[in-house]
Design an enzyme around this catalytic site. Structure first.
Site: not given
Ligand code: ZN
Length: 269
Positions: A118, A141, A143, A214
């Site tokens: 990413e 980032h 989850h 996501h």
């Molecule tokens: Zn992810």
């Protein structure tokens, strides 16, 4: 002579390590999920005099504002929980070159390290933060279960009802996330369209963005700040879902109670 980490940069590695452990313990970083970047340019006290001893990795067309910036980034296929054991294999300190044609990994980056897949999105976000003169240096980032779950429920899968649900659960949510959480519709992970949509929603002043079905993307002044923002919002999501699990709807704080929090405690970001 290799690049010597100064005390501030050594401390940064320890802080990323600690947050990596927390993310794993929370269950928000299964397998190699999640990634982090931290612009530590302000902590670089001496410029690099020579690049000859470092591998320069070609990387085309990053924005001019990122020239000479220094970023810690997590590696692709590395686990947050492994940073503690092998920081120099899970992290790299990247120095973006002046000519916009690549970066040198000046610390870490061992064992076939590649920056997070990413990286392009992270650079786009750091570019946005620099241009907007924001105070945030970290892009994280991860989850978080309950926030993701809310995007699977039709009643909370839009920005208005999502923030209505979260702010109503406990006062600190409005206090610490006065702009609420931004919501980006589902797009394929790692794509430019997802990065573009994220930047677009960030212009509304959010510190945390929820990617439908996501995960989240959080900004922070440091890794702890980014983590805390997600933690506050996910706590509210958890309470919301706990109430729903009883078969009843949560009573929520009233609109006037939420407005009273806004009037009394304003947080500008
Ligand atoms: Zn992810």
């Amino acid at each position: 002579m290799s690049f010597q980490l100064n005390p501030a940069l050594k401390s940064s590695i320890q802080r990323i390590t600690f947050i990596g452990q927390l993310l794993f313990q929370k269950g928000w970083a299964e397998k190699n999920a999640g990634n982090l970047s931290w612009d530590v340019t302000d902590d670089i006290l001496e410029p690099l005099l020579s690049l000859t001893e470092f591998n320069v990795h070609p990387y085309a067309d990053y924005p001019a504002e990122l020239q000479n910036r220094w970023l810690f980034v997590t590696g692709t296929n590395t686990r947050f929980r492994d940073i503690e054991k092998k920081p120099d294999q899970c992290l790299g300190l990247l120095h973006f070159l002046e000519n916009q044609n690549g970066y040198a990994c000046v610390w870490g980056g061992q064992n076939n390290f590649k920056p997070t897949s990413e990286l392009h999105s992270h650079l786009r976000l750091h570019h946005f933060l620099l241009k907007q003169k924001k105070i945030f240096k970290v892009v994280l980032h991860t989850h978080p279960d309950e926030l993701i779950a809310l995007t699977h429920l039709p009643e909370t899968n839009n920005p208005e009802t999502l923030n209505w649900a979260l702010w109503g659960m406990l006062p600190e949510v409005k206090l610490f996330a006065p702009q609420g959480i931004g919501l980006v519709p589902y797009h394929l992970t790692g794509t430019d369209i997802l990065a573009q949509a994220t930047v677009e929603v960030l212009t509304h002043g959010h510190q945390v963005i929820l990617w439908e079905k996501h995960g989240v993307l959080a900004l922070g002044t440091d890794p702890e700040d980014a983590f805390d923002q997600i933690d506050v919002l996910n706590k509210a999501a958890k309470i919301y879902l706990l109430c729903k699990q009883t078969g009843q709807n949560p009573q929520r704080l009233t609109q006037s109670q939420i407005e009273e929090i806004s009037r009394t405690y304003q947080k500008k970001i």
